[in-house]
Design an enzyme around this catalytic site. Structure first.
Site, PDB file in Angstrom:
ATOM      1  N   HIS A  60      40.934  49.332  43.612  1.00  0.00           N
ATOM      2  CA  HIS A  60      42.220  49.794  43.066  1.00  0.00           C
ATOM      3  C   HIS A  60      41.921  51.038  42.241  1.00  0.00           C
ATOM      4  O   HIS A  60      41.264  50.950  41.204  1.00  0.00           O
ATOM      5  CB  HIS A  60      42.871  48.714  42.198  1.00  0.00           C
ATOM      6  N   LEU A  61      42.401  52.186  42.724  1.00  0.00           N
ATOM      7  CA  LEU A  61      42.111  53.443  42.007  1.00  0.00           C
ATOM      8  C   LEU A  61      43.176  53.773  40.967  1.00  0.00           C
ATOM      9  O   LEU A  61      42.953  54.604  40.101  1.00  0.00           O
ATOM     10  CB  LEU A  61      41.956  54.596  42.999  1.00  0.00           C
ATOM     11  N   ARG A  62      44.331  53.181  41.109  1.00  0.00           N
ATOM     12  CA  ARG A  62      45.426  53.291  40.112  1.00  0.00           C
ATOM     13  C   ARG A  62      46.119  54.639  40.043  1.00  0.00           C
ATOM     14  O   ARG A  62      47.039  54.804  39.244  1.00  0.00           O
ATOM     15  CB  ARG A  62      44.936  52.924  38.702  1.00  0.00           C
ATOM     16  N   ASN A  92      48.774  49.572  45.795  1.00  0.00           N
ATOM     17  CA  ASN A  92      49.676  49.161  44.705  1.00  0.00           C
ATOM     18  C   ASN A  92      49.612  50.103  43.502  1.00  0.00           C
ATOM     19  O   ASN A  92      49.368  49.707  42.370  1.00  0.00           O
ATOM     20  CB  ASN A  92      49.448  47.704  44.284  1.00  0.00           C
ATOM     21  N   ASP A 150      48.383  44.231  49.266  1.00  0.00           N
ATOM     22  CA  ASP A 150      47.485  43.570  48.322  1.00  0.00           C
ATOM     23  C   ASP A 150      48.105  43.448  46.933  1.00  0.00           C
ATOM     24  O   ASP A 150      48.717  44.382  46.424  1.00  0.00           O
ATOM     25  CB  ASP A 150      46.155  44.324  48.216  1.00  0.00           C
ATOM     26  N   HIS A 177      46.665  39.664  51.836  1.00  0.00           N
ATOM     27  CA  HIS A 177      46.482  39.041  50.518  1.00  0.00           C
ATOM     28  C   HIS A 177      47.147  37.678  50.683  1.00  0.00           C
ATOM     29  O   HIS A 177      48.375  37.584  50.709  1.00  0.00           O
ATOM     30  CB  HIS A 177      47.173  39.883  49.441  1.00  0.00           C
ATOM     31  N   HIS A 230      39.736  39.056  49.783  1.00  0.00           N
ATOM     32  CA  HIS A 230      39.240  38.215  48.676  1.00  0.00           C
ATOM     33  C   HIS A 230      39.319  36.703  48.883  1.00  0.00           C
ATOM     34  O   HIS A 230      40.048  35.997  48.190  1.00  0.00           O
ATOM     35  CB  HIS A 230      39.898  38.607  47.348  1.00  0.00           C
ATOM     36  N   ASN A 276      43.145  37.279  40.525  1.00  0.00           N
ATOM     37  CA  ASN A 276      43.968  36.671  41.563  1.00  0.00           C
ATOM     38  C   ASN A 276      43.431  37.023  42.951  1.00  0.00           C
ATOM     39  O   ASN A 276      43.360  38.198  43.265  1.00  0.00           O
ATOM     40  CB  ASN A 276      45.403  37.185  41.421  1.00  0.00           C
ATOM     41  N   ASP A 303      36.982  44.348  44.978  1.00  0.00           N
ATOM     42  CA  ASP A 303      38.304  44.140  44.368  1.00  0.00           C
ATOM     43  C   ASP A 303      38.317  44.694  42.934  1.00  0.00           C
ATOM     44  O   ASP A 303      38.821  44.060  41.999  1.00  0.00           O
ATOM     45  CB  ASP A 303      38.744  42.671  44.385  1.00  0.00           C
TER      46      ASP A 303
END
Ligand code: DOR
Length: 427
Positions: A60-62, A92, A150, A177, A230, A276, A303
């Protein structure tokens, strides 16, 4: 560049030998014993492993939208420090990567500020809302390597069926997911003894497992490529194992925290262990290791899920799910080798050629002519996780203070050194 005297491990070509590697420009020119090249910069890899650059398919690079947690710049710096030369970033963000414009933004920002390869994953549905399919064709044409919602399960099986059917035309995987939101609703950790004693609402294994079974059935129905993200529970591993035996096109990944920690890490209300799917039990850890060993689990992915201090240093119920992982993955993977769960060759394959094959990348190997993405690993180097030394902008790791053995000492992307440490010092 000439990398000399290393132990070259290239699972794709069944190589485990003392060899030299000559890099010219951005590609691997030659892999052989005793290469001589007077005008090359020589890198002495004596006593080290020379492996294909690690590939993380779940980061997740945001960016865009949550730059206070991580940016493309800091996320790729963390990746390089962890030995990763390519990372696939989940959609996301804000806005969600569900259309060409966001994909193009990520790629152009990565080209400018990223120090490792960034491969975007687009959303399955618009806004990852689980209702209408996203602009999949456009995103694939712009450079997305897979699709995933995801962070959330696609609750409508019909929508998931259409997504699987549609992606067949592009031969890309749908990354699931697996979470039934009704079963997991309000849960913050694994449902069981620990959640009862802590007084926290649990998430049953079944929330993951029913979706794994459903998505396998849909993959069977459609003949599409399904990749399960995951994997955390013994039941999921068993369902995937039997599906593979039946010939279903299903692959899966697990993450280092699922084979290193159990739900007990949450005791004391440690929000850095809130993730999660949640950390499970000793039996699940054992089953995950068996799945890794017998090949049911194809890939190990981080993750990497950065969150800011104010999102973690709060009551457990309100804390965000997720932990950073790019800088701790490699030593935890190597721990599996020390425990005898995986051979070194097999461990490296799960973070190089297996992910490359899933996304049909010309990477994950040290073949002559391949991209010169190379990771030099010191398997003996001992170090202690200190969040102040991590490159990631966020510090949410449950591994703080943990003793690690093994790390990347040099990361090379497209023939350029992007990360290097010597004598324990970071550069
Ligand atoms: O713990 C998690 N964090 N699991 C997910 O699926 C999403 C991720 C995030 O984006 O923070």
């Amino acid at each position: 560049m000439l990398i000399k005297n290393g132990r070259v491990i290239d699972p794709a070509n069944n190589i485990d030998d003392s060899l030299d590697i000559l890099v010219e420009g951005a590609v691997i020119k030659k892999v052989a014993r005793g290469i001589k090249s007077e005008d090359s910069k020589v890198i002495d890899a004596k006593g080290k492993i020379v492996a294909p650059g690690l590939i993380d398919i779940h980061t997740h690079l945001r960016e865009p939208g949550f730059e206070y947690k991580e940016t493309i710049k800091t996320g790729t710096m963390a990746a390089a420090a962890g030995g990763f030369t390519a990372i696939c970033c989940m959609p996301n963000t804000n806005p969600i990567n569900d259309n060409r414009a966001v994909t193009e933004f990520i790629l152009s920002k990565s080209a400018k500020e990223g120090i490792v390869n960034v491969l975007p994953i687009g959303a399955i549905t618009k806004g990852s809302q689980g209702k209408a399919l996203a602009e999949i064709s456009d995103m694939v044409n712009a450079g997305c390597v897979a699709i995933s919602d995801d962070g959330k399960g696609v609750m409508d099986a019909e929508v998931m069926r259409r997504a699987l059917e549609y992606t067949k035309a592009f031969d890309i995987p749908v990354i699931a997911h697996c979470e039934d939101a009704n079963l997991s609703s309000g849960g913050v950790m694994n449902e069981g003894f620990a959640s009862t004693t802590l007084g926290l609402r649990g998430i049953p294994m079944a929330a993951e497992e029913v979706m794994v079974v459903r998505d396998i059935a849909l993959a069977e129905l459609t003949g599409a490529k399904l990749h399960i993200a995951h994997v955390s529970s013994a039941g999921s591993v068993e369902s995937i194992r039997t599906a593979k035996k039946r010939g279903v096109k299903v692959t899966c990944e697990t993450c280092p925290h699922y084979f290193t920690l159990t739900e007990d890490a949450v005791i004391g209300y440690n929000t850095n262990a809130k993730v999660n799917p949640p950390l499970r039990t000793k039996e699940d850890v054992k089953a995950i290791k068996e799945g890794l060993k017998d090949g049911t689990i194809d890939i190990i992915a981080s993750d990497h899920a950065p969150h800011a201090v104010h999102e973690k240093e709060i009551e457990f119920d309100y804390a965000s799910f997720g932990m950073i992982g790019l800088e701790t993955s490699l030593p935890l993977i190597l721990r599996l080798v020390n425990e005898g769960v995986l051979s070194l060759n097999n461990a490296i394959a799960k973070a190089t050629i297996n992910p490359a094959r899933l996304f049909k990348l010309k990477k994950g190997t040290l073949s002559e002519g391949a991209d010169a993405d190379i990771t030099i690993i010191d398997t003996e180097k001992e170090w202690v996780v200190d969040v102040n030394n991590l490159k990631s902008k966020s510090k949410n790791t449950p591994f703080t203070g943990m003793k690690m053995k093994g790390r990347a000492v040099m990361t090379i992307v497209g023939g350029k050194v992007v990360y290097e440490i010597s004598d324990g010092k970071r550069e």
